[in-house]
Design a protein around this motif. Sequence first.
Motif, PDB file in Angstrom:
ATOM      1  N   TRP A  59      46.489  50.793  36.739  1.00  0.00           N
ATOM      2  CA  TRP A  59      46.508  49.388  37.155  1.00  0.00           C
ATOM      3  C   TRP A  59      45.972  49.190  38.565  1.00  0.00           C
ATOM      4  N   CYS A  87      49.259  43.960  31.413  1.00  0.00           N
ATOM      5  CA  CYS A  87      49.943  45.254  31.576  1.00  0.00           C
ATOM      6  C   CYS A  87      50.632  45.666  30.280  1.00  0.00           C
ATOM      7  N   HIS A 141      43.363  46.548  37.341  1.00  0.00           N
ATOM      8  CA  HIS A 141      43.813  45.193  37.671  1.00  0.00           C
ATOM      9  C   HIS A 141      43.896  44.943  39.169  1.00  0.00           C
ATOM     10  N   SER A 166      52.952  47.369  40.449  1.00  0.00           N
ATOM     11  CA  SER A 166      53.020  47.966  39.106  1.00  0.00           C
ATOM     12  C   SER A 166      54.467  48.149  38.669  1.00  0.00           C
TER      13      SER A 166
END
Length: 814
Positions: free
Chosen positions: A434, A412, A438, A447
């Motif tokens: 994200w 991140c 991810h 997040s």
Amino acid sequence: MALELVGGAALGAVFEKLFAAVVDARNKATQFDSSLKKLEQTLKSINPSILEMKKLNDQLDRPKEEMEKLIQILKDGEKLIHKCSKVSCCDYFNKWMYANKIEALEDSLRNFFQVELQAQLSRNNVEILGMLKSNRFSLSNRGVSDNYENLGSCEATDPPAFMVGLDVPLKELKRWLFTDGESRIVVSAPGGCGKTTLAKRLCHDQQVKEYFQHIFYVTVSKTFNLIGIIKKLFWHNDEQVPSFQNEEDAVNQLELMLKKKVESGRILLVLDDVWSGSETVLAKFKKISGYKVLVTSRNEFPDFGSTYHLKLLNEEDAKTLFRHSAIPEDGSGSSMPSEDLVNTIVRCCKGFPLALEVVGRSLHGQPVEIWRSTLMKLSEGQSIVNSEDELRNCLQSSLDALDDEDIMLKECFMDLGSFPEDQKIPATALIDMWAELHKLDKDGIYSISNLHKLCSRNLLNLVVTRNDANEIDECYNDAFVIQHDLLRDLAIYQSNQEPIEKRKRLIVDLTGNRLPEWWTKEKQPQLSARLVSISTDEMFSSSWCNMELPEAEVLILNFNHTEKKYELPEFMKQMDELKVLVVTNYGFCTAELTNFSVLGSLSNLKRIRLEQVSIPTLCNTSIELKNLEKLSLVMCHKIGRAFASSTIQIPEMLPNLREINIDYCNDLVELPEGFCDLVQLNKLSIGNCHKLSSLPEGIGKLTNLEVLRVSACTLVSKLPDSMGSLHKLRFLDITGCLRIRKMPKQIGELRSLREFHMRRCPGLRELPPSVTDLVDLKRVICDEETAQLWECFTHLLPDLNLLVPEEIINLNWL
């Protein structure tokens, strides 16, 4: 360096001058580089011996004359090195002669330390053992064997002789420490900001020493050895060092020792350089009362104590520190740089103390042409992080810690380099990225959690512009990330270490029309990046190249143009895996987004975020975003006209849209009626649209809507009656709707409503009796006036909590 190692006495001062002269001469007198390099290594190797000798001489009260021979060698050496710096490269005789003199100086130092110093150390050790024996003092009484290892001192070494920017932090820390309320303080800042220097200066401050009769300073570093630290504290206090059974036993015995100590005065314990992952160990120090603890760390430990954020240097202090590092005190050097040149380079260091020192040392005594070439590199986009190993290694250590703890945090952090320098990064954009890149949750809980973790490690600043923004049901429109330029540069540097074809992140900065070599090639390399960021400005004169990005899942387009149009690149048609598109205009004027038809080829596109653009042709017969789940429009123009002029029905173009965010779209007068046919919609958020006067009556058709946010829309005067049909609505926000006077009678039909935000609604005069049917309503966030409207119903809603938070509007991010 030498002064800190030697301790700052007369010997240390002479040693420091010689060491500094050698470092300076290596930069200027390159003809002696090999000889000077050997001498520098010798000086570094003898530092520990000097420290040991000085310590023993001080303990035995030896006369200073015993060190005169060494001091004279060092003084003569300094004079020799200064003379070497003036020898011309073409003066072969003097080059040969002075090279021999440098070698002779090194030989004399080695001879002194191999013969005379060892004799002094042996004599001192014999005397110490004699003293111990005569005093019947056995090391075994200290809890260690005859083959003991000195556990070291718990005294802070002297801080550097030259310091700037620490007067205010020192004053504030003393105020905190001298009050009864603060017993545990964490001084937090990124690496290289001067935390250790501040802590050492604090320990040597006269007022601090008068207030605290016992000051213990321990360097912790990456591995927190609790038992080792406690043993060191016992040893330092001339106490028997017990054999602890475990950490709990060590803490208990430390507490007993400190209780005895506090009888003779106040205690301050300084734990320097504590790393993340030390929370459980720090918690053990909380159990001990009666003393104060100061921790320095790159992280925050809010559960341990109050955080003091050490700020970067202001412009004046930054210039002072840089000048001290870069410009010789005697004004020597090839030529003096201009004031403008100094100021410009200082600004490139962004107030970062370590950067100022490192860059300053690299320019110390250098010709002005070297200064100019350094500035040219920085102006052309080459970061200080790229060229200065010492600075990069210091910052890199924070990233290495993330590897050990949570690899996802590092990923991140690395993604943050995709956004332009000196710009705030919307948290919602990161959530979108994200969620797909991810596989984090789509609501942003993980997040935002990661952002808080990175913030606590001083790798970014997370700014929330309103104090209750995170309460608005996972809607983080008011949260932004701000990152220091050097940390951003570190992320980019790390991303660029692999060959361009293998990079996971492709960050392309085309500002200033600086085109990478591969950009202009006829055959483009096939790239495997999953995240692609391209930044352009008004100087970008090239057309888009035909990039091949078959694996890219996130595309970030940053532009700062004065032109009125921005064309989406044609190569997007081939980005079959693209899931997230973020387009941001950082210019002053809204730009029209053209070539929007390329989106019709992107069957996997799930999230679009557009900022400060106009979209007159969003709904076109050639565009069908079948899998789009979220659409965010921030400061966008002509939204109403874009959908009104559509030749295709909105539900046909966006059949799976589940979330719409519209923020600061000032020309939005009414919401397109077609939005009411998006039956899959779960969230509708409209904020700061000051020309929006009402919501369409057809909004009741959004039967799957769970979140409705209409905040700071100052002209909205009522909510539609059809809202009663929103049976799945669990969250409603009308904060800042100044003209709303009453709620629709049908509001009681919102049986699933659990949270209602209604602050800053001064026009609201009454609530309908049907609110008593809101049996699942748990929280109402309101102000005092609105709370009074609810009080007459609270006895019928026993589970209802009325919350009146103090509103804090944070403008620092601006």
